[in-house]
Design a protein around this motif. Structure first.
Motif, PDB file in Angstrom:
ATOM      1  N   ASP A  17       0.874  -1.541  -0.216  1.00 46.46           N
ATOM      2  CA  ASP A  17      -0.237   0.495  -0.190  1.00 46.46           C
ATOM      3  C   ASP A  17       1.141   1.434  -0.376  1.00 46.46           C
ATOM      4  O   ASP A  17       2.028   1.210   0.016  1.00 46.46           O
ATOM      5  N   VAL A  18       0.203   2.387  -0.068  1.00 42.57           N
ATOM      6  CA  VAL A  18       1.314   3.235   0.507  1.00 42.57           C
ATOM      7  C   VAL A  18       1.973   3.486   1.259  1.00 42.57           C
ATOM      8  O   VAL A  18       3.539   4.599   1.322  1.00 42.57           O
ATOM      9  N   GLN A  19       1.847   3.028   2.345  1.00 47.82           N
ATOM     10  CA  GLN A  19       2.956   2.978   3.442  1.00 47.82           C
ATOM     11  C   GLN A  19       4.248   1.985   2.913  1.00 47.82           C
ATOM     12  O   GLN A  19       5.191   1.888   3.683  1.00 47.82           O
ATOM     13  N   GLY A  20       4.234   1.606   2.227  1.00 43.73           N
ATOM     14  CA  GLY A  20       4.904   0.498   1.922  1.00 43.73           C
ATOM     15  C   GLY A  20       4.911  -0.870   2.137  1.00 43.73           C
ATOM     16  O   GLY A  20       6.193  -1.409   1.756  1.00 43.73           O
ATOM     17  N   HIS A  21       3.807  -1.497   2.276  1.00 45.61           N
ATOM     18  CA  HIS A  21       3.584  -2.757   3.442  1.00 45.61           C
ATOM     19  C   HIS A  21       3.312  -3.251   3.028  1.00 45.61           C
ATOM     20  O   HIS A  21       2.111  -3.204   2.018  1.00 45.61           O
ATOM     21  N   LEU A  22       2.325  -4.634   3.080  1.00 45.36           N
ATOM     22  CA  LEU A  22       2.106  -5.408   2.648  1.00 45.36           C
ATOM     23  C   LEU A  22       0.259  -4.752   3.123  1.00 45.36           C
ATOM     24  O   LEU A  22       0.352  -4.956   4.366  1.00 45.36           O
ATOM     25  N   ASN A  23      -0.282  -4.951   1.953  1.00 46.70           N
ATOM     26  CA  ASN A  23      -1.852  -4.089   2.424  1.00 46.70           C
ATOM     27  C   ASN A  23      -2.342  -5.462   3.232  1.00 46.70           C
ATOM     28  O   ASN A  23      -2.907  -6.550   2.719  1.00 46.70           O
ATOM     29  N   GLN A  24      -3.370  -4.726   4.009  1.00 45.92           N
ATOM     30  CA  GLN A  24      -4.088  -5.396   4.970  1.00 45.92           C
ATOM     31  C   GLN A  24      -4.730  -6.995   4.448  1.00 45.92           C
ATOM     32  O   GLN A  24      -5.107  -8.167   5.226  1.00 45.92           O
ATOM     33  N   ALA A  25      -5.816  -6.673   3.204  1.00 48.78           N
ATOM     34  CA  ALA A  25      -6.100  -7.720   2.517  1.00 48.78           C
ATOM     35  C   ALA A  25      -5.648  -8.912   1.854  1.00 48.78           C
ATOM     36  O   ALA A  25      -6.293 -10.309   1.583  1.00 48.78           O
ATOM     37  N   VAL A  26      -4.519  -8.637   1.540  1.00 47.27           N
ATOM     38  CA  VAL A  26      -3.624  -9.372   1.153  1.00 47.27           C
ATOM     39  C   VAL A  26      -3.129 -10.659   2.059  1.00 47.27           C
ATOM     40  O   VAL A  26      -3.076 -11.852   1.692  1.00 47.27           O
ATOM     41  N   TYR A  27      -3.150 -10.044   3.033  1.00 44.80           N
ATOM     42  CA  TYR A  27      -2.646 -11.725   4.729  1.00 44.80           C
ATOM     43  C   TYR A  27      -3.975 -12.038   3.948  1.00 44.80           C
ATOM     44  O   TYR A  27      -3.602 -13.678   4.248  1.00 44.80           O
ATOM     45  N   LEU A  28      -4.639 -12.240   3.829  1.00 43.28           N
ATOM     46  CA  LEU A  28      -6.273 -13.200   3.644  1.00 43.28           C
ATOM     47  C   LEU A  28      -6.007 -13.648   2.794  1.00 43.28           C
ATOM     48  O   LEU A  28      -6.359 -15.091   2.109  1.00 43.28           O
ATOM     49  N   ASN A  29      -5.703 -13.187   1.611  1.00 43.66           N
ATOM     50  CA  ASN A  29      -5.152 -13.920   0.174  1.00 43.66           C
ATOM     51  C   ASN A  29      -4.696 -14.973   0.546  1.00 43.66           C
ATOM     52  O   ASN A  29      -3.909 -16.301   0.077  1.00 43.66           O
ATOM     53  N   TYR A  30      -2.764 -14.543   1.481  1.00 44.37           N
ATOM     54  CA  TYR A  30      -1.992 -15.928   1.442  1.00 44.37           C
ATOM     55  C   TYR A  30      -2.330 -17.324   2.346  1.00 44.37           C
ATOM     56  O   TYR A  30      -2.270 -17.857   2.320  1.00 44.37           O
ATOM     57  N   ALA A  31      -3.257 -15.949   3.407  1.00 41.05           N
ATOM     58  CA  ALA A  31      -4.082 -17.364   4.068  1.00 41.05           C
ATOM     59  C   ALA A  31      -4.612 -18.421   3.742  1.00 41.05           C
ATOM     60  O   ALA A  31      -4.773 -19.879   3.436  1.00 41.05           O
ATOM     61  N   GLU A  32      -5.284 -17.806   2.790  1.00 43.61           N
ATOM     62  CA  GLU A  32      -5.937 -18.834   1.649  1.00 43.61           C
ATOM     63  C   GLU A  32      -5.165 -19.769   0.698  1.00 43.61           C
ATOM     64  O   GLU A  32      -5.537 -20.599   0.170  1.00 43.61           O
ATOM     65  N   HIS A  33      -4.404 -19.259   0.224  1.00 40.86           N
ATOM     66  CA  HIS A  33      -3.121 -19.940  -0.929  1.00 40.86           C
ATOM     67  C   HIS A  33      -2.579 -21.478   0.191  1.00 40.86           C
ATOM     68  O   HIS A  33      -2.835 -22.622  -0.650  1.00 40.86           O
ATOM     69  N   ALA A  34      -2.685 -20.477   1.731  1.00 40.46           N
ATOM     70  CA  ALA A  34      -2.075 -21.909   2.052  1.00 40.46           C
ATOM     71  C   ALA A  34      -2.551 -22.980   2.312  1.00 40.46           C
ATOM     72  O   ALA A  34      -2.661 -24.199   2.196  1.00 40.46           O
ATOM     73  N   ARG A  35      -3.784 -22.129   2.593  1.00 35.34           N
ATOM     74  CA  ARG A  35      -5.625 -23.931   3.002  1.00 35.34           C
ATOM     75  C   ARG A  35      -5.325 -24.288   1.918  1.00 35.34           C
ATOM     76  O   ARG A  35      -5.495 -25.964   1.521  1.00 35.34           O
ATOM     77  N   TRP A  36      -5.265 -23.936   0.340  1.00 37.74           N
ATOM     78  CA  TRP A  36      -5.083 -24.715  -0.948  1.00 37.74           C
ATOM     79  C   TRP A  36      -5.039 -25.461  -0.943  1.00 37.74           C
ATOM     80  O   TRP A  36      -4.372 -26.450  -1.833  1.00 37.74           O
ATOM     81  N   SER A  37      -3.052 -24.619  -0.419  1.00 38.23           N
ATOM     82  CA  SER A  37      -1.933 -25.923  -1.166  1.00 38.23           C
ATOM     83  C   SER A  37      -2.184 -26.697  -0.361  1.00 38.23           C
ATOM     84  O   SER A  37      -1.893 -27.842  -0.259  1.00 38.23           O
ATOM     85  N   MET A  38      -2.641 -26.748   0.953  1.00 41.98           N
ATOM     86  CA  MET A  38      -2.449 -27.997   2.094  1.00 41.98           C
ATOM     87  C   MET A  38      -3.597 -28.571   1.453  1.00 41.98           C
ATOM     88  O   MET A  38      -3.227 -29.715   1.823  1.00 41.98           O
ATOM     89  N   LEU A  39      -4.996 -27.798   1.292  1.00 45.87           N
ATOM     90  CA  LEU A  39      -5.399 -28.746   0.567  1.00 45.87           C
ATOM     91  C   LEU A  39      -5.144 -30.228  -0.716  1.00 45.87           C
ATOM     92  O   LEU A  39      -5.140 -31.417  -0.790  1.00 45.87           O
ATOM     93  N   ARG A  40      -5.050 -29.089  -1.528  1.00 43.23           N
ATOM     94  CA  ARG A  40      -4.082 -30.076  -2.445  1.00 43.23           C
ATOM     95  C   ARG A  40      -3.340 -30.577  -1.771  1.00 43.23           C
ATOM     96  O   ARG A  40      -3.116 -32.521  -3.005  1.00 43.23           O
ATOM     97  N   ALA A  41      -1.932 -30.723  -1.294  1.00 37.83           N
ATOM     98  CA  ALA A  41      -0.920 -31.456  -0.405  1.00 37.83           C
ATOM     99  C   ALA A  41      -1.815 -32.876  -0.040  1.00 37.83           C
ATOM    100  O   ALA A  41      -1.128 -34.132  -0.119  1.00 37.83           O
ATOM    101  N   ALA A  42      -2.717 -32.604   0.673  1.00 33.68           N
ATOM    102  CA  ALA A  42      -3.697 -34.164   1.193  1.00 33.68           C
ATOM    103  C   ALA A  42      -4.534 -34.987  -0.420  1.00 33.68           C
ATOM    104  O   ALA A  42      -5.031 -35.936   0.515  1.00 33.68           O
ATOM    105  N   GLY A  43      -4.424 -33.949  -1.095  1.00 31.12           N
ATOM    106  CA  GLY A  43      -5.301 -34.769  -2.494  1.00 31.12           C
ATOM    107  C   GLY A  43      -6.417 -34.099  -2.896  1.00 31.12           C
ATOM    108  O   GLY A  43      -7.628 -34.992  -3.092  1.00 31.12           O
ATOM    109  N   ILE A  44      -7.013 -33.622  -1.586  1.00 35.90           N
ATOM    110  CA  ILE A  44      -8.483 -33.140  -2.577  1.00 35.90           C
ATOM    111  C   ILE A  44      -8.020 -31.558  -3.452  1.00 35.90           C
ATOM    112  O   ILE A  44      -7.180 -30.951  -2.739  1.00 35.90           O
TER     113      ILE A  44
END
Length: 140
Positions: A17-44
């Protein structure tokens, strides 16, 4: 609870963002990415979930921001499921910089939605056990 699953992520400049740090909404994207990566790793897969007539839903998410992340920072995003009784489960996630600094902690409550009745299913862990080739990733 099992050892958390983790995925690496590099903070991209366009996510800041304008302060140069990760936009607060992107943290949710990172969390969702990890969740779906875990599902795929488990075969789902999404197709597997849809084939069973269910879909994961987020019911509540809390993010505790602890340190800022800047473009180029390398982080690990973890994901661990906690099972209880009933229709919901918890996911605990941490975003940690490579030097070990915790940047954020994310706690979420989720469930599995019956795609026909549009209601939460009674025992989501049973579906995860059935669909996963490696249910141990979920502590099952």
């Amino acid at each position: 609870m099992t050892e958390p699953f983790s995925v690496p992520v590099t903070v991209r400049g366009y996510e800041t963002d304008v302060q140069g740090h990760l936009n607060q909404a992107v943290y949710l994207n990172y969390a969702e990415h990890a969740r779906w990566s875990m599902l795929r790793a488990a075969g789902i897969t999404q197709a597997g979930l849809i084939g069973k007539g269910v879909g994961p839903v987020a019911l509540e998410t809390t993010i505790r921001y602890q340190r800022e992340l800047l473009a180029g920072d390398e982080v690990e995003v973890t994901c661990a499921f906690e099972w209880g009784e009933g229709k919901t489960f918890r996911m605990r996630q941490t975003i940690t910089k490579t030097d070990g600094t915790v940047a954020a902690e994310i706690t979420a409550v989720g469930g599995l939605l019956d795609l026909t009745s549009r209601k939460l299913i009674a025992d989501p862990q049973d579906y995860f056990k059935e669909l996963a080739s490696d249910p141990a990733l979920f502590g099952l």
